[in-house]
Design a protein around this motif. Structure first.
Motif, short mmCIF file in Angstrom:
data_model
loop_
_atom_site.label_atom_id
_atom_site.label_comp_id
_atom_site.label_asym_id
_atom_site.label_seq_id
_atom_site.Cartn_x
_atom_site.Cartn_y
_atom_site.Cartn_z
N ARG A 98 0.78 -1.23 0.00
CA ARG A 98 0.00 0.00 0.00
C ARG A 98 0.82 1.29 0.00
NH1 ARG A 98 -1.75 4.12 -0.58
NH2 ARG A 98 -3.63 5.10 0.21
N ASP A 99 1.71 1.46 0.97
CA ASP A 99 2.36 2.75 1.16
C ASP A 99 3.65 2.88 0.35
OD1 ASP A 99 0.45 3.84 2.85
OD2 ASP A 99 1.42 3.09 4.66
N SER A 100 4.09 4.12 0.14
CA SER A 100 5.28 4.35 -0.69
C SER A 100 6.53 3.69 -0.10
CB SER A 100 5.51 5.85 -0.89
OG SER A 100 5.68 6.51 0.35
N TYR A 101 6.70 3.76 1.24
CA TYR A 101 7.88 3.15 1.83
C TYR A 101 7.82 1.63 1.74
CZ TYR A 101 5.27 1.96 6.08
OH TYR A 101 4.38 1.43 6.98
N GLN A 102 6.60 1.06 1.76
CA GLN A 102 6.45 -0.37 1.57
C GLN A 102 6.73 -0.76 0.11
OE1 GLN A 102 2.38 -0.45 2.94
NE2 GLN A 102 2.96 -1.37 4.90
N GLN A 103 6.32 0.08 -0.81
CA GLN A 103 6.58 -0.17 -2.22
C GLN A 103 8.08 -0.10 -2.51
OE1 GLN A 103 3.96 2.53 -4.33
NE2 GLN A 103 2.13 1.46 -3.63
N GLU A 104 8.77 0.84 -1.86
CA GLU A 104 10.22 0.91 -2.03
C GLU A 104 10.88 -0.38 -1.56
OE1 GLU A 104 13.74 2.82 0.37
OE2 GLU A 104 12.65 4.42 -0.65
N ALA A 105 10.49 -0.84 -0.38
CA ALA A 105 11.08 -2.07 0.17
C ALA A 105 10.75 -3.29 -0.68
CB ALA A 105 10.60 -2.28 1.60
N PHE A 106 9.63 -3.26 -1.39
CA PHE A 106 9.17 -4.39 -2.19
C PHE A 106 9.89 -4.50 -3.52
CE2 PHE A 106 5.97 -6.16 -5.21
CZ PHE A 106 5.89 -7.44 -4.67
N THR A 107 10.42 -3.39 -4.02
CA THR A 107 11.07 -3.39 -5.34
C THR A 107 12.57 -3.66 -5.22
OG1 THR A 107 11.42 -0.99 -5.23
CG2 THR A 107 9.40 -1.75 -6.30
N ASN A 108 13.16 -4.01 -6.34
CA ASN A 108 14.62 -4.14 -6.41
C ASN A 108 15.21 -2.78 -6.75
OD1 ASN A 108 14.29 -6.86 -6.01
ND2 ASN A 108 15.39 -7.49 -7.86
N THR A 109 16.10 -2.29 -5.90
CA THR A 109 16.70 -0.98 -6.12
C THR A 109 17.58 -0.99 -7.37
OG1 THR A 109 16.72 -0.55 -3.74
CG2 THR A 109 18.17 0.81 -5.10
#
Length: 235
Positions: free
Chosen positions: A143-154
């Motif tokens: 849901r949240d932007s910080y969760q989406q960041e953690a979910f993606t590969n940097t």
């Protein structure tokens, strides 16, 4: 109506799974107006607590908690079957990206404004727009932007492809997310304080617009979606 009567009338049971029959607002506190998120029609939810002031729930597909008002109980019904998250590969995502981009552009084309907690048309917050866009093509995101960041590969900024996510915020935490369109351009829903009060297109390359400048100064990282979110479904 007393709480026990509500439980019986609407067949409420903690731990049971339900579905939304229409779009619903969910709140931080049951008897206050502060929106925490929204649930689109058909979205699965699970009841975690039944209180005299509201029903505490978790959205099954993204593990997001909130409060459902008692006046909205008529909008949920017991689920016919438990939610099963789709299995999504990177190849699936690559094929779905044009549809996700088209979703955001169609959302921008109708009157809209930024809504904290918004995940359904026409008004979205930043991560709500990302979640809705990818959900429309069968790719569940947290849901949240910080969760989406953690979910993606940097990935490095130089590696950005259309469909990647761009994250902004402070050194401590992501507070904003956008969808990369190509050539440094991105689409996002931003607020009034430093954005456009709705969906617009900006750039991390061409900084001639003040909004692009503002967000570029808060750039944190970029991320690539490699799969679909699998919920914990913890109650």
């Amino acid at each position: 109506m007393r709480l026990e009567e509500l439980k019986n009338r609407w067949r409420l049971e903690p731990g049971a799974e339900y579905r939304c029959d229409r779009n619903l607002n969910l709140y931080k506190i049951p008897d206050q107006p502060d929106l925490v998120t929204q649930a689109a029609a058909g979205y699965p939810l699970k009841i975690t607590a039944i209180e005299p002031t509201g029903i505490r729930i978790v959205l099954v597909a993204d593990d997001y908690p909130g409060w459902l008002r008692l006046t909205d109980l008529e909008a949920i019904t017991p689920a016919a079957a438990p939610y099963q998250p789709p299995t999504v590969t990177r190849q699936d995502i690559e094929q779905a990206i044009p549809g996700a981009i088209a979703f955001t552009q169609a959302a921008m084309a109708v009157p809209n404004q930024y809504l904290w907690g918004g995940t359904v048309a026409p008004n979205y917050d930043c991560s709500g727009l990302m979640q809705a866009a990818f959900a429309s093509v069968g790719v569940p995101l947290p849901r949240d932007s910080y969760q989406q960041e953690a979910f993606t590969n940097t990935i490095d900024q130089a590696e950005l492809l259309p469909g990647d996510l761009i994250f902004f915020g402070t050194p401590e935490r992501t507070t904003h997310v956008a969808l990369h369109l190509g050539q440094g351009r991105y689409i996002h829903s931003s607020g009034k304080d430093q954005g456009r009060n709705g969906i617009g297109i900006d750039s991390i390359v061409d900084l001639s617009d003040p909004v692009s400048q503002t967000y570029y100064q808060q750039y944190r990282c970029s991320g690539r979606i490699m799969g679909g979110y699998k919920p914990q479904q913890a109650v």
